[in-house]
Design an enzyme around this catalytic site. Structure first.
Site, PDB file in Angstrom:
ATOM      1  N   CYS A 130       0.805  -1.222   0.000  1.00 41.28           N
ATOM      2  CA  CYS A 130       0.000   0.000   0.000  1.00 41.28           C
ATOM      3  C   CYS A 130       0.840   1.275   0.000  1.00 41.28           C
ATOM      4  O   CYS A 130       0.287   2.380  -0.020  1.00 41.28           O
ATOM      5  CB  CYS A 130      -0.954  -0.007   1.181  1.00 41.28           C
ATOM      6  SG  CYS A 130      -1.989  -1.492   1.213  1.00 41.28           S
ATOM      7  N   HIS A 155      -2.412   8.244   6.088  1.00 38.17           N
ATOM      8  CA  HIS A 155      -2.669   6.906   5.555  1.00 38.17           C
ATOM      9  C   HIS A 155      -3.996   6.389   6.111  1.00 38.17           C
ATOM     10  O   HIS A 155      -4.839   5.915   5.355  1.00 38.17           O
ATOM     11  CB  HIS A 155      -1.520   5.966   5.912  1.00 38.17           C
ATOM     12  CG  HIS A 155      -1.626   4.619   5.297  1.00 38.17           C
ATOM     13  ND1 HIS A 155      -1.681   4.425   3.933  1.00 38.17           N
ATOM     14  CD2 HIS A 155      -1.692   3.374   5.852  1.00 38.17           C
ATOM     15  CE1 HIS A 155      -1.767   3.132   3.674  1.00 38.17           C
ATOM     16  NE2 HIS A 155      -1.783   2.468   4.815  1.00 38.17           N
ATOM     17  N   GLU A 201       0.281   5.396  13.252  1.00 36.48           N
ATOM     18  CA  GLU A 201       0.566   6.581  12.448  1.00 36.48           C
ATOM     19  C   GLU A 201       0.512   7.841  13.304  1.00 36.48           C
ATOM     20  O   GLU A 201       1.342   8.748  13.144  1.00 36.48           O
ATOM     21  CB  GLU A 201      -0.413   6.695  11.284  1.00 36.48           C
ATOM     22  CG  GLU A 201      -0.108   7.869  10.368  1.00 36.48           C
ATOM     23  CD  GLU A 201      -1.033   7.962   9.169  1.00 36.48           C
ATOM     24  OE1 GLU A 201      -0.696   8.696   8.215  1.00 36.48           O
ATOM     25  OE2 GLU A 201      -2.097   7.296   9.171  1.00 36.48           O
ATOM     26  N   HIS A 224      -9.824   1.796   0.396  1.00 36.66           N
ATOM     27  CA  HIS A 224      -8.372   1.622   0.311  1.00 36.66           C
ATOM     28  C   HIS A 224      -8.017   0.999  -1.034  1.00 36.66           C
ATOM     29  O   HIS A 224      -8.307  -0.171  -1.283  1.00 36.66           O
ATOM     30  CB  HIS A 224      -7.916   0.724   1.462  1.00 36.66           C
ATOM     31  CG  HIS A 224      -6.443   0.689   1.672  1.00 36.66           C
ATOM     32  ND1 HIS A 224      -5.528   1.176   0.754  1.00 36.66           N
ATOM     33  CD2 HIS A 224      -5.702   0.220   2.708  1.00 36.66           C
ATOM     34  CE1 HIS A 224      -4.310   1.001   1.218  1.00 36.66           C
ATOM     35  NE2 HIS A 224      -4.383   0.418   2.403  1.00 36.66           N
ATOM     36  N   PHE A 250       1.997  -3.451   3.943  1.00 34.77           N
ATOM     37  CA  PHE A 250       2.453  -4.737   4.442  1.00 34.77           C
ATOM     38  C   PHE A 250       3.905  -4.966   4.017  1.00 34.77           C
ATOM     39  O   PHE A 250       4.295  -4.628   2.892  1.00 34.77           O
ATOM     40  CB  PHE A 250       1.597  -5.866   3.884  1.00 34.77           C
ATOM     41  CG  PHE A 250       0.225  -5.979   4.493  1.00 34.77           C
ATOM     42  CD1 PHE A 250      -0.159  -5.198   5.566  1.00 34.77           C
ATOM     43  CD2 PHE A 250      -0.696  -6.887   3.986  1.00 34.77           C
ATOM     44  CE1 PHE A 250      -1.420  -5.301   6.124  1.00 34.77           C
ATOM     45  CE2 PHE A 250      -1.960  -7.007   4.533  1.00 34.77           C
ATOM     46  CZ  PHE A 250      -2.328  -6.223   5.602  1.00 34.77           C
TER      47      PHE A 250
END
Length: 412
Positions: free
Chosen positions: A163, A303, A314, A340, A400
């Site tokens: 991502c 994010h 985050e 997403h 990931f």
């Protein structure tokens, strides 16, 4: 030697909010949600535990010419749609092919092509598998398609960092342009992975929201009751070029790509480093590479996937970089609206960040009813004006594998 300034001169998108960049931006400001129930037979056939996603508002094969669309996986179709829009928006720069580059990312690649081919093999045998299967499923297919469409010969590169992929592509493009390896680069990312296997797999790892009865409100970044992300699909593209090149041809300039940072957590294959150490280093690198100070930042596109662990990691990363000042910086969590897009999400959020700077407004974050007290960021359900003229914004992407990528932009 003076480092050349790199600017954004064209944007394009096909997203859950709209078939173009302007449509997507308008819907985002209006607080629209792209999430909806999946109307596919395979949802019931496989008894999927999650029955919704943020599918693209416009199917790419309805935009592209049929002979082109049939030779591309949906992910590459989205990429080409977004890239063509961005190229036209940039005024179709007159640039030597050897000075034009492509950096187009994906997180998963041609999953529909791969699994359709597997079904064909099992049901009909190897003679019925299409000859174009490998060129359609390979992760670099989108970059190749954009490169061939535009005649780009400087390079055609693919990042696959989950991502964080397309934000990393933007950082790569920035570095290539600064090094003088190209005059113009079209950078972005695409994903089309709303497929039964990916829905089942993400659901199995407890990553997806289970709000099947209320898809539009399922993506809830920073909410106390957030329960996972919503899968999205689509693509976004940005045309980047040296400022002197852009001004010489009279191009409009959306924003300056000031800096970028890429790091790795080296912590866990799926979970973020709890204190956001890798993420905070990426933010600092992005600012340092642009000659910027933490005090300069006036907007953050986070994010913010709406997962319990990701959102707080985050926040801790941002707090370590900005200190208590982070609580006063307008933050937008646009995945609440778009879902997403995996490997395409960074490019779309970079596009939103560029438009936020151009229009001096931080987009709203929908679905935030009760904010998690452990994440006291300045998040608004309404668009927030960005007062003044000297604005700096960052956009964060984490994936990931412990991939972290951050891009910094300044207003013009």
């Amino acid at each position: 030697m003076t480092t050349p300034r790199i600017v954004v001169t064209g944007i394009g998108a096909s997203s859950p909010l709209g078939g173009t960049a302007p449509e997507s931006w308008t819907a985002l400001l209006d607080g629209v949600s792209g999430a909806r129930a999946l109307e596919h037979d395979w949802v019931a056939e496989y008894e999927l535990p999650v029955t919704f996603a943020a599918e693209a508002a416009v199917r790419p094969d309805t935009v592209l010419e049929r002979p082109i669309a049939k030779r591309l996986d949906p992910a590459s179709q989205f990429a080409l749609v977004a890239a063509r829009e961005a190229w036209a928006d940039a005024g179709e720069p007159d640039v030597e092919p050897e000075r034009l580059g492509v950096d187009f990312a994906t997180g998963i690649g041609g999953v529909w092509t791969l699994l359709d081919a597997w079904d064909t093999l099992r049901e009909s045998g190897p003679r019925r598998v299409m000859p174009m299967t490998v060129p359609m499923l390979m992760p670099n297919a989108a970059a190749a398609a954009v490169s061939m469409h535009l005649g780009a010969r400087a390079y055609a590169r693919t990042v696959a960092s989950a991502c964080a992929s397309s934000t990393e592509s933007i950082v790569n493009a920035l570095e290539h342009l600064r090094l003088g390896l190209a005059d113009v680069v079209i950078a972005g990312g695409a994903e089309s992975a709303v497929h039964p296997i990916t829905v089942a797999a993400f659901a199995s790892m407890q990553a997806l929201s289970r709000r099947n009865e209320d898809p539009e409100h399922a993506s809830r970044p920073y909410s106390v009751d957030r329960d996972g992300f919503v899968m999205g699909e689509g693509a976004a593209a940005l045309v980047l070029e040296r400022e002197d090149h852009a001004r010489a041809r009279g191009a409009k300039i959306y924003a300056v790509v000031a800096g970028g940072g890429v790091t790795a957590d080296s912590h866990h294959i799926t979970a973020p480093e709890p204190e956001g150490l890798g993420a905070s280093r990426a933010v600092r690198l992005a600012l340092e590479s642009g000659g910027l100070d933490v005090a300069d930042v006036t907007h953050i596109n986070a994010h913010a996937t709406s997962t319990p662990t990701g959102d707080i990691a985050e926040y801790r990363a941002l707090l370590s970089v900005f200190g208590d000042r982070v609580h006063d910086i307008p933050v937008s969590a646009t995945k609440a609206s778009t879902g997403h897009l995996l490997g395409g999400t960074g490019a779309l959020e970079a596009l939103f960040t560029v438009l936020a700077l151009q229009e001096r407004v931080a987009p709203p974050t929908i679905n935030l009813t009760t904010q998690d007290p452990d994440i006291p960021l300045r998040v608004s359900s309404d668009a927030l004006p960005l007062d003044g003229t000297d604005h700096v914004a960052i956009t964060n992407s984490f994936g990931f594998g412990g991939h972290n990528a951050v891009a910094a932009f300044t207003a013009v």
